[in-house]
Write a protein that holds these residues in place. Sequence first.
Motif, PDB file in Angstrom:
ATOM      1  N   GLN A  11       0.822  -1.212   0.000  1.00 42.44           N
ATOM      2  CA  GLN A  11       0.000   0.000   0.000  1.00 42.44           C
ATOM      3  C   GLN A  11       0.856   1.262   0.000  1.00 42.44           C
ATOM      4  O   GLN A  11       0.464   2.281  -0.575  1.00 42.44           O
ATOM      5  CB  GLN A  11      -0.933  -0.019   1.209  1.00 42.44           C
ATOM      6  N   VAL A  12       2.024   1.205   0.654  1.00 37.19           N
ATOM      7  CA  VAL A  12       2.956   2.335   0.609  1.00 37.19           C
ATOM      8  C   VAL A  12       3.400   2.582  -0.831  1.00 37.19           C
ATOM      9  O   VAL A  12       3.376   3.720  -1.323  1.00 37.19           O
ATOM     10  CB  VAL A  12       4.180   2.073   1.516  1.00 37.19           C
ATOM     11  N   ILE A  13       3.798   1.505  -1.515  1.00 45.17           N
ATOM     12  CA  ILE A  13       4.242   1.644  -2.900  1.00 45.17           C
ATOM     13  C   ILE A  13       3.099   2.149  -3.782  1.00 45.17           C
ATOM     14  O   ILE A  13       3.287   3.027  -4.639  1.00 45.17           O
ATOM     15  CB  ILE A  13       4.786   0.305  -3.422  1.00 45.17           C
ATOM     16  N   ASP A  14       1.901   1.628  -3.563  1.00 51.79           N
ATOM     17  CA  ASP A  14       0.738   2.054  -4.340  1.00 51.79           C
ATOM     18  C   ASP A  14       0.441   3.529  -4.111  1.00 51.79           C
ATOM     19  O   ASP A  14       0.147   4.273  -5.066  1.00 51.79           O
ATOM     20  CB  ASP A  14      -0.479   1.217  -3.957  1.00 51.79           C
ATOM     21  N   TYR A  15       0.541   3.980  -2.844  1.00 45.50           N
ATOM     22  CA  TYR A  15       0.303   5.403  -2.562  1.00 45.50           C
ATOM     23  C   TYR A  15       1.294   6.270  -3.338  1.00 45.50           C
ATOM     24  O   TYR A  15       0.901   7.233  -4.021  1.00 45.50           O
ATOM     25  CB  TYR A  15       0.429   5.700  -1.066  1.00 45.50           C
ATOM     26  N   TYR A  16       2.568   5.934  -3.239  1.00 48.01           N
ATOM     27  CA  TYR A  16       3.571   6.769  -3.908  1.00 48.01           C
ATOM     28  C   TYR A  16       3.405   6.734  -5.428  1.00 48.01           C
ATOM     29  O   TYR A  16       3.600   7.752  -6.108  1.00 48.01           O
ATOM     30  CB  TYR A  16       4.976   6.356  -3.485  1.00 48.01           C
ATOM     31  N   ALA A  17       3.029   5.589  -5.978  1.00 43.72           N
ATOM     32  CA  ALA A  17       2.813   5.517  -7.422  1.00 43.72           C
ATOM     33  C   ALA A  17       1.653   6.413  -7.852  1.00 43.72           C
ATOM     34  O   ALA A  17       1.722   7.094  -8.879  1.00 43.72           O
ATOM     35  CB  ALA A  17       2.554   4.065  -7.828  1.00 43.72           C
ATOM     36  N   ARG A  18       0.589   6.419  -7.055  1.00 47.58           N
ATOM     37  CA  ARG A  18      -0.587   7.203  -7.422  1.00 47.58           C
ATOM     38  C   ARG A  18      -0.402   8.700  -7.188  1.00 47.58           C
ATOM     39  O   ARG A  18      -1.003   9.530  -7.879  1.00 47.58           O
ATOM     40  CB  ARG A  18      -1.804   6.687  -6.652  1.00 47.58           C
ATOM     41  N   ILE A  19       0.422   9.057  -6.205  1.00 41.22           N
ATOM     42  CA  ILE A  19       0.614  10.478  -5.877  1.00 41.22           C
ATOM     43  C   ILE A  19       1.764  11.075  -6.679  1.00 41.22           C
ATOM     44  O   ILE A  19       2.003  12.293  -6.638  1.00 41.22           O
ATOM     45  CB  ILE A  19       0.855  10.646  -4.357  1.00 41.22           C
ATOM     46  N   ALA A  20       2.463  10.251  -7.444  1.00 47.31           N
ATOM     47  CA  ALA A  20       3.666  10.680  -8.165  1.00 47.31           C
ATOM     48  C   ALA A  20       3.462  11.920  -9.031  1.00 47.31           C
ATOM     49  O   ALA A  20       4.345  12.786  -9.076  1.00 47.31           O
ATOM     50  CB  ALA A  20       4.202   9.527  -9.020  1.00 47.31           C
ATOM     51  N   PRO A  21       2.330  12.075  -9.747  1.00 48.48           N
ATOM     52  CA  PRO A  21       2.208  13.254 -10.605  1.00 48.48           C
ATOM     53  C   PRO A  21       2.338  14.588  -9.872  1.00 48.48           C
ATOM     54  O   PRO A  21       2.829  15.562 -10.461  1.00 48.48           O
ATOM     55  CB  PRO A  21       0.807  13.088 -11.220  1.00 48.48           C
ATOM     56  N   VAL A  22       1.913  14.658  -8.608  1.00 53.57           N
ATOM     57  CA  VAL A  22       2.065  15.913  -7.869  1.00 53.57           C
ATOM     58  C   VAL A  22       3.308  15.919  -6.988  1.00 53.57           C
ATOM     59  O   VAL A  22       3.818  16.991  -6.631  1.00 53.57           O
ATOM     60  CB  VAL A  22       0.816  16.234  -7.020  1.00 53.57           C
ATOM     61  N   THR A  43      -5.285  16.840   9.789  1.00 52.36           N
ATOM     62  CA  THR A  43      -4.626  15.537   9.789  1.00 52.36           C
ATOM     63  C   THR A  43      -5.176  14.715   8.629  1.00 52.36           C
ATOM     64  O   THR A  43      -6.387  14.503   8.547  1.00 52.36           O
ATOM     65  CB  THR A  43      -4.865  14.785  11.113  1.00 52.36           C
ATOM     66  N   PHE A  44      -4.308  14.305   7.738  1.00 55.31           N
ATOM     67  CA  PHE A  44      -4.743  13.617   6.528  1.00 55.31           C
ATOM     68  C   PHE A  44      -3.927  12.339   6.320  1.00 55.31           C
ATOM     69  O   PHE A  44      -2.702  12.362   6.411  1.00 55.31           O
ATOM     70  CB  PHE A  44      -4.575  14.514   5.300  1.00 55.31           C
ATOM     71  N   THR A  45      -4.624  11.256   6.017  1.00 55.80           N
ATOM     72  CA  THR A  45      -3.964   9.982   5.723  1.00 55.80           C
ATOM     73  C   THR A  45      -3.762   9.840   4.219  1.00 55.80           C
ATOM     74  O   THR A  45      -4.262  10.647   3.421  1.00 55.80           O
ATOM     75  CB  THR A  45      -4.800   8.805   6.237  1.00 55.80           C
ATOM     76  N   ALA A  46      -3.052   8.782   3.847  1.00 57.64           N
ATOM     77  CA  ALA A  46      -2.719   8.560   2.440  1.00 57.64           C
ATOM     78  C   ALA A  46      -3.963   8.539   1.559  1.00 57.64           C
ATOM     79  O   ALA A  46      -4.009   9.192   0.506  1.00 57.64           O
ATOM     80  CB  ALA A  46      -1.933   7.253   2.303  1.00 57.64           C
ATOM     81  N   ASP A  47      -4.979   7.816   1.971  1.00 52.67           N
ATOM     82  CA  ASP A  47      -6.198   7.726   1.160  1.00 52.67           C
ATOM     83  C   ASP A  47      -6.879   9.085   1.041  1.00 52.67           C
ATOM     84  O   ASP A  47      -7.387   9.453  -0.032  1.00 52.67           O
ATOM     85  CB  ASP A  47      -7.166   6.709   1.758  1.00 52.67           C
ATOM     86  N   GLU A  48      -6.893   9.834   2.127  1.00 53.97           N
ATOM     87  CA  GLU A  48      -7.525  11.155   2.095  1.00 53.97           C
ATOM     88  C   GLU A  48      -6.762  12.114   1.195  1.00 53.97           C
ATOM     89  O   GLU A  48      -7.368  12.932   0.485  1.00 53.97           O
ATOM     90  CB  GLU A  48      -7.616  11.708   3.519  1.00 53.97           C
TER      91      GLU A  48
END
Length: 287
Positions: free
Chosen positions: A32-43, A267-272
Motif C-alpha cells: 500500500q505504501v508503494i501504491d500510494y507513492y505511485a498514485r501520488i507521483a504526478p504531484v 490531519t490527513f492519511t494517504a487515502d484522504e
Amino acid sequence: MSDQLVEVDGRRLKLSNLQKVLYPEAGFTKGQVIDYYARIAPVLLPHLKDRPVTLRRYPNGVDGQSFFEKNVARHAPEWVRTERLPTPGSSKGNEFLDFVLIEDLATLAWVANLAALELHVPQWKVGAEPDLLVFDLDPGAPATVVECCQVALWLREELAEGGYDAWPKTSGSKGMQLYVPLQSGEIDTWTYSRKLAERLAGQYPRQVVATMAKAQRGGKVFIDWSQNRPAKTTVAPYSLRARPQPTVSTPVTWQEVEECDHVEDLTFTADEVRARVDELGDLLDYL
C-alpha cells in the motif's frame, strides 16, 4: 506471493514483501505504501525534481528502528540518478556522498520498496542557490497544530509586507510548514528567516519562541528557521510520515488554516490525500 517483478516506465523492478505491515495500527502494508507513492507521483515528483533526497527507512515498520540514508544503497539499479555532493561536518566523516534524485516513477517505486516511508529534501536544487524559504512550525505540548495555524497567519502577514507569498502544508506529524518560493539566490534565506522568527517571538512572547532550547517551548510554537541551512532538509510535500496512522505532509488552503479548531482538521492519511489531489490538484502550485 509477496514478491513481484514489475516494469515501470520501461524499467524492470523487483518489489518484495508486499504484504509486510509497516503501519501496524492501521494494517497498512508495504504494498500500500508503494501504491500510494505511485498514485501520488504526478504531484510529488515536481517537488523532488533536482533535489537530493534523504531517505528515512523503516524496514520493520513504524514501530521498529529507523535510519536516515543519504548515500545511495549499494544495490541500486544503474538507472537511478545520483549526484555526488559535499557533506562537510558529516557525523561519519564522509566528505562526499552519492545522493539519490527521485525524478521518475521507477525511482520512486524503488525507494518505496526500500521501506523509505519519509522523503526529505533541501531548499535548493543541485547546482543552484536556495529557491525556497521555509518556516517549520513545531508546537511544544500542550500546543498543537491549531496554535501553529495562528502563528502561520502572523507569518503570512509579515511575509506579505515584504512582498512574499506563503504556501502552507502540514508536516504530517505535529506541526506545519510555510514555503515561500524565491528566485534562486534572491535573498539570504538564513538571515531573513532568523530575523523574522525573532521579530514574531518578540511580538508574541506568550505564543512564539525562536530559540532552539526545548525547555522554552512548552505551550508555544517554535519557528524553526534553521531549516534554511544548506545542510538541512524538510519533509517533502506528499511524503508519508512514520506515525501510527499513514499520515501525509499535506498542502492545505489558507481557508483551512484559518478555520482549524481541532488537530483532526489538519490531519490527513494517504487515502484522504489521494482524494484531495483528485479534487483539488496540487495546492502548492507555485511551481
